[in-house]
Write an enzyme that holds these catalytic residues in place. Structure first.
Site, PDB file in Angstrom:
ATOM      1  N   CYS A 179       0.836  -1.196   0.000  1.00 18.48           N
ATOM      2  CA  CYS A 179       0.000   0.000   0.000  1.00 18.48           C
ATOM      3  C   CYS A 179       0.874   1.249   0.000  1.00 18.48           C
ATOM      4  O   CYS A 179       1.908   1.290   0.668  1.00 18.48           O
ATOM      5  CB  CYS A 179      -0.886  -0.014   1.242  1.00 18.48           C
ATOM      6  N   HIS A 218      -9.458  -3.830  -0.720  1.00 21.92           N
ATOM      7  CA  HIS A 218      -8.400  -3.004  -0.156  1.00 21.92           C
ATOM      8  C   HIS A 218      -8.843  -1.540  -0.102  1.00 21.92           C
ATOM      9  O   HIS A 218      -8.701  -0.877   0.930  1.00 21.92           O
ATOM     10  CB  HIS A 218      -7.133  -3.169  -1.017  1.00 21.92           C
ATOM     11  N   GLU A 219      -9.423  -1.042  -1.200  1.00 22.12           N
ATOM     12  CA  GLU A 219      -9.848   0.363  -1.243  1.00 22.12           C
ATOM     13  C   GLU A 219     -11.082   0.610  -0.376  1.00 22.12           C
ATOM     14  O   GLU A 219     -11.183   1.652   0.278  1.00 22.12           O
ATOM     15  CB  GLU A 219     -10.100   0.811  -2.680  1.00 22.12           C
ATOM     16  N   HIS A 240      -9.902   1.120   3.032  1.00 23.79           N
ATOM     17  CA  HIS A 240      -9.422   2.487   3.251  1.00 23.79           C
ATOM     18  C   HIS A 240     -10.568   3.413   3.590  1.00 23.79           C
ATOM     19  O   HIS A 240     -10.474   4.223   4.518  1.00 23.79           O
ATOM     20  CB  HIS A 240      -8.694   3.028   2.014  1.00 23.79           C
TER      21      HIS A 240
END
Length: 127
Positions: free
Chosen positions: A57, A100-101, A104
């Site tokens: 990342c 993953h996003e 976030h």
């Protein structure tokens, strides 16, 4: 985005909204791809087939880690500006990038998903 980067969430650049962009079309591990897209308030609707793989990342540039994520996924989100609802079904690397996003936008890093310190590694640099 930087080389090798396939996504970026707004909060990674100091903008406090649940928005991210993803494009995995050039990544060698991608199978299904939807090109470049931006989603707001995305949520995982369905997921299956958890698999462990290495992630990195831009927010943690010196480390990578083994993270278990669904390899098949359906995500619901909205397009910025128009508010049009979008439902994406995907797999493999694009599914991992979306999770993953979305993490976030929910305030999580991949480090929050590793099994422990034994699953975190220094990032390798390849010339």
């Amino acid at each position: 985005m930087s080389p090798g980067c396939v996504g970026l969430a707004a909060n990674q650049v100091g903008v406090g909204v649940r928005v991210f962009c993803v494009d995995v079309t050039q990544h060698p591990k991608a199978r299904t791809t939807h090109g470049t897209f931006v989603l707001c308030n995305a949520v995982v609707e369905e997921s299956s087939r958890n698999e462990k793989a290495r992630e990195g990342c831009m927010s943690v540039p010196d480390l990578t880690g083994d993270v278990k994520r669904a390899s098949r996924l359906t995500v619901r989100g909205w397009l910025p500006g128009t508010g049009e609802e979008v439902v994406l079904a995907t797999d493999a690397f694009e599914a991992r990038a979306l999770q993953h996003e979305i993490d976030h936008t929910d305030g999580f890093l991949f480090l929050d998903r590793v099994a422990g310190a034994h699953a975190i590694y220094p990032r390798q640099t390849y010339l």
